[in-house]
Design an enzyme around this catalytic site. Sequence first.
Site, PDB file in Angstrom:
ATOM      1  N   GLU A 220      15.459 -18.811  -8.675  1.00  0.00           N
ATOM      2  CA  GLU A 220      15.140 -17.118  -9.136  1.00  0.00           C
ATOM      3  C   GLU A 220      14.421 -17.275 -10.528  1.00  0.00           C
ATOM      4  O   GLU A 220      13.300 -16.570 -10.915  1.00  0.00           O
ATOM      5  CB  GLU A 220      16.334 -16.472  -9.269  1.00  0.00           C
TER       6      GLU A 220
ATOM      7  N   ASN B 175      -1.909   1.638   5.847  1.00  0.00           N
ATOM      8  CA  ASN B 175      -1.032   0.805   5.289  1.00  0.00           C
ATOM      9  C   ASN B 175      -0.754  -0.072   6.802  1.00  0.00           C
ATOM     10  O   ASN B 175      -0.245   0.253   7.638  1.00  0.00           O
ATOM     11  CB  ASN B 175       0.360   1.283   4.766  1.00  0.00           C
ATOM     12  N   GLY B 176      -1.177  -1.499   6.646  1.00  0.00           N
ATOM     13  CA  GLY B 176      -0.507  -2.333   7.594  1.00  0.00           C
ATOM     14  C   GLY B 176      -1.867  -3.423   7.903  1.00  0.00           C
ATOM     15  O   GLY B 176      -2.594  -3.535   7.258  1.00  0.00           O
TER      16      GLY B 176
ATOM     17  N   HIS C 148      13.936 -38.461  -7.376  1.00  0.00           N
ATOM     18  CA  HIS C 148      13.439 -38.593  -6.115  1.00  0.00           C
ATOM     19  C   HIS C 148      11.929 -38.053  -6.206  1.00  0.00           C
ATOM     20  O   HIS C 148      11.449 -37.777  -4.997  1.00  0.00           O
ATOM     21  CB  HIS C 148      14.089 -37.956  -4.932  1.00  0.00           C
TER      22      HIS C 148
ATOM     23  N   ARG D 288       3.475  -0.416  -4.906  1.00  0.00           N
ATOM     24  CA  ARG D 288       3.400  -0.800  -3.619  1.00  0.00           C
ATOM     25  C   ARG D 288       2.079  -1.627  -3.548  1.00  0.00           C
ATOM     26  O   ARG D 288       1.696  -2.320  -2.373  1.00  0.00           O
ATOM     27  CB  ARG D 288       3.402   0.257  -2.435  1.00  0.00           C
TER      28      ARG D 288
ATOM     29  N   CYS E 191       0.909  -1.219  -0.041  1.00  0.00           N
ATOM     30  CA  CYS E 191       0.036   0.066   0.123  1.00  0.00           C
ATOM     31  C   CYS E 191       0.868   1.306  -0.007  1.00  0.00           C
ATOM     32  O   CYS E 191       2.089   1.065   0.646  1.00  0.00           O
ATOM     33  CB  CYS E 191      -0.904   0.006   1.287  1.00  0.00           C
TER      34      CYS E 191
ATOM     35  N   GLU F 235       6.027 -15.218 -11.459  1.00  0.00           N
ATOM     36  CA  GLU F 235       5.612 -13.958 -11.076  1.00  0.00           C
ATOM     37  C   GLU F 235       4.754 -13.222 -12.173  1.00  0.00           C
ATOM     38  O   GLU F 235       3.714 -12.855 -11.866  1.00  0.00           O
ATOM     39  CB  GLU F 235       6.648 -13.234 -10.640  1.00  0.00           C
TER      40      GLU F 235
ATOM     41  N   TRP G  61      -2.990  -2.769  -1.456  1.00  0.00           N
ATOM     42  CA  TRP G  61      -2.733  -4.125  -1.789  1.00  0.00           C
ATOM     43  C   TRP G  61      -3.711  -4.640  -0.556  1.00  0.00           C
ATOM     44  O   TRP G  61      -3.544  -4.397   0.448  1.00  0.00           O
ATOM     45  CB  TRP G  61      -1.310  -4.617  -1.596  1.00  0.00           C
TER      46      TRP G  61
ATOM     47  N   LYS H 172       5.153  -4.637  -4.237  1.00  0.00           N
ATOM     48  CA  LYS H 172       6.534  -4.564  -4.347  1.00  0.00           C
ATOM     49  C   LYS H 172       7.062  -4.506  -2.923  1.00  0.00           C
ATOM     50  O   LYS H 172       8.091  -5.374  -2.698  1.00  0.00           O
ATOM     51  CB  LYS H 172       7.091  -3.108  -5.130  1.00  0.00           C
TER      52      LYS H 172
ATOM     53  N   LYS I  60      10.701 -15.908 -11.373  1.00  0.00           N
ATOM     54  CA  LYS I  60      10.135 -14.716 -12.281  1.00  0.00           C
ATOM     55  C   LYS I  60       9.124 -15.192 -13.164  1.00  0.00           C
ATOM     56  O   LYS I  60       8.281 -14.527 -13.673  1.00  0.00           O
ATOM     57  CB  LYS I  60      11.547 -14.431 -13.164  1.00  0.00           C
TER      58      LYS I  60
END
Length: 609
Positions: free
Chosen positions: A482, A103-104, A505, A27, A2, A489, A74, A604, A486
């Site tokens: 990574e 925010n929170g 396995h 954000r 946010c 995402e 968000w 983000k 990516k």
Amino acid sequence: MCGIVAAVAPRDITPLLLEGLKRLEYRGYDSCGVAVYQDGTLRRCRGTRRVAQLAESVAQDGLTGFTGIAHTRWATHGKPATHNAHPHFSPHRDKPRLALSHNGIIENHQALRQDLEAAGYRFESQTDTEVIAHLIDHLYEGDLFEAVRLAVGKLTGSYAIAVICREEPHRVVGARQGSPLVIGVGDGAHFLASDAMALAGHTDRIVYLEDGDVADIQLERHWIIDRNGRRIEREVLTVPAFTAAAELGPYRHFMQKEIFEQPRAVADTLEDVNGIMPELFGDGAYRAFREVKSVLILACGGSYHAGLTAKSWIEQLAGLPATVEIASEFRYRHILPDPDTLVVAVSQSGETADTLGALERAMELGMTRTLAICNVASSQLMRRAALGFVTRAGVEVCVASTKAFTTQLVALYLLALALAETRGQLGEEEAAAHLTALRHLPLAIQGVLALEPQLIAWSEDFARKEHALFLGRGMHFPVAMEGALKLKEITYIHAEAYPAGELKHGPLALVSEDMPVVTVAPRDALLDKLRSNMQEVGARGGQLYVLTEADTGFSSTEGLSVIRLAEHYGLLSPILHTVALQLLAYHTALARGTDIDKPRNLAKSVTVE
């Protein structure tokens, strides 16, 4: 998550609020809104579209004002919907008295909601934020600052809030606990924001609020009390605003721009590195590096993958045992503390709640030799750790990290070298060779970027798939992790990474012609082992996409597609392979038509647990 922007000024501040929201949209972008004091009342405009569309609605509705707050969200409590969008009013009637953005996460919101409903308040949303607005209104007796001070004393959880009141039109009150909030000091104007970047072009004089602070901003002044209710002066810092870095320029997306900025970002991060020395990490680093007996890396997301790569470097170069912990898990499990451990916290923003919490947990246990690696010099993480290294990736707007990640790897490599040098594990000639390799890294990354046409060809195949498997061995297994991160995402393709030796396995059961298998295959000591793992895939009809280097003996055949990097780069090879996988993810997302810079459900800066 946010983003909050607020202002009180002798002019219309709606353009400033909207401009700030655009810079903070990374954000969170589930919804957004603006509220202003206008003609004796509070008016707002909000919705579930992006900030650009909000600006159109604000203009159509004729919203103007000299005091206001804005928010981009968000979602945590309540789905993305207009009635859940901020700012929230209290009470909800023709002439609301308060508007608030938050925010929170308020952990005791249910109990507070019950009390407020019993007092006659009616709730219009499913958010925990509306509880704060009604609580402040309930406590209001003519002084907004005092009402906010009393209200936050009843909150459990994390918050950054900004509040305006119809009855005090030249005033904004803010408070923070666990979520970032800054004051911007202007000429005859004051501002609040989640990030100083939101205020670029309007002020570069910034006050960073600390946990427990409540702040009052007015036209000509600001003042702050701490968690104990004492008046306190926080330092006003000059923070350069690099507004151009947040402009898209000729690129189609910020992710594309940031991928291609990596040679410069790495060069900038190395600009002041004239030798391998502990002082790169701050005063007192030499003594700390000499005394520690192990290294603990705390991080989340891609930063965790960077830490896993660094584990190999630290153990190989410095001869120190290294452990990498997911910060969100570390902070809540039983820990066997070791005061002789160097605790390294890695974060792009320096405001990641779980990483900050894990660092605090380590310090509570007596592990006080702490180091932060971060892209924001003024962040809470950098201020909290005893030592620090600032990467110079510049502003990173795309939610999926690229240049911030690679510069973290550069910083962690320097840390491994500095630990080795301090402990007598690195001779002068060897140190010079490592430094030369680092200096050549921007040019080597340029060589990887030149492979873009070949990676575009791969992306055309991947765009038609819904699942992918990534394989690597040794210090290239985190690179595979990574790469999978990516891809998932920004393309929404389900992707997983495994150490290649683990195929037999379990994961081998997934392999089919519909499951592309990306293999990171550098020319290192594990290549022959990896080649055998690849044959296991081929024997079962799997489609292999091999990212390798010269002289490895791989050739493209049916079921096997090969892209070669120009050179093997030794211990720095993971950085080059990572860049190639970033390009693969970007072009696959482009082919699928997803929202690359703002993928669904993500944000983000993760400032909540």
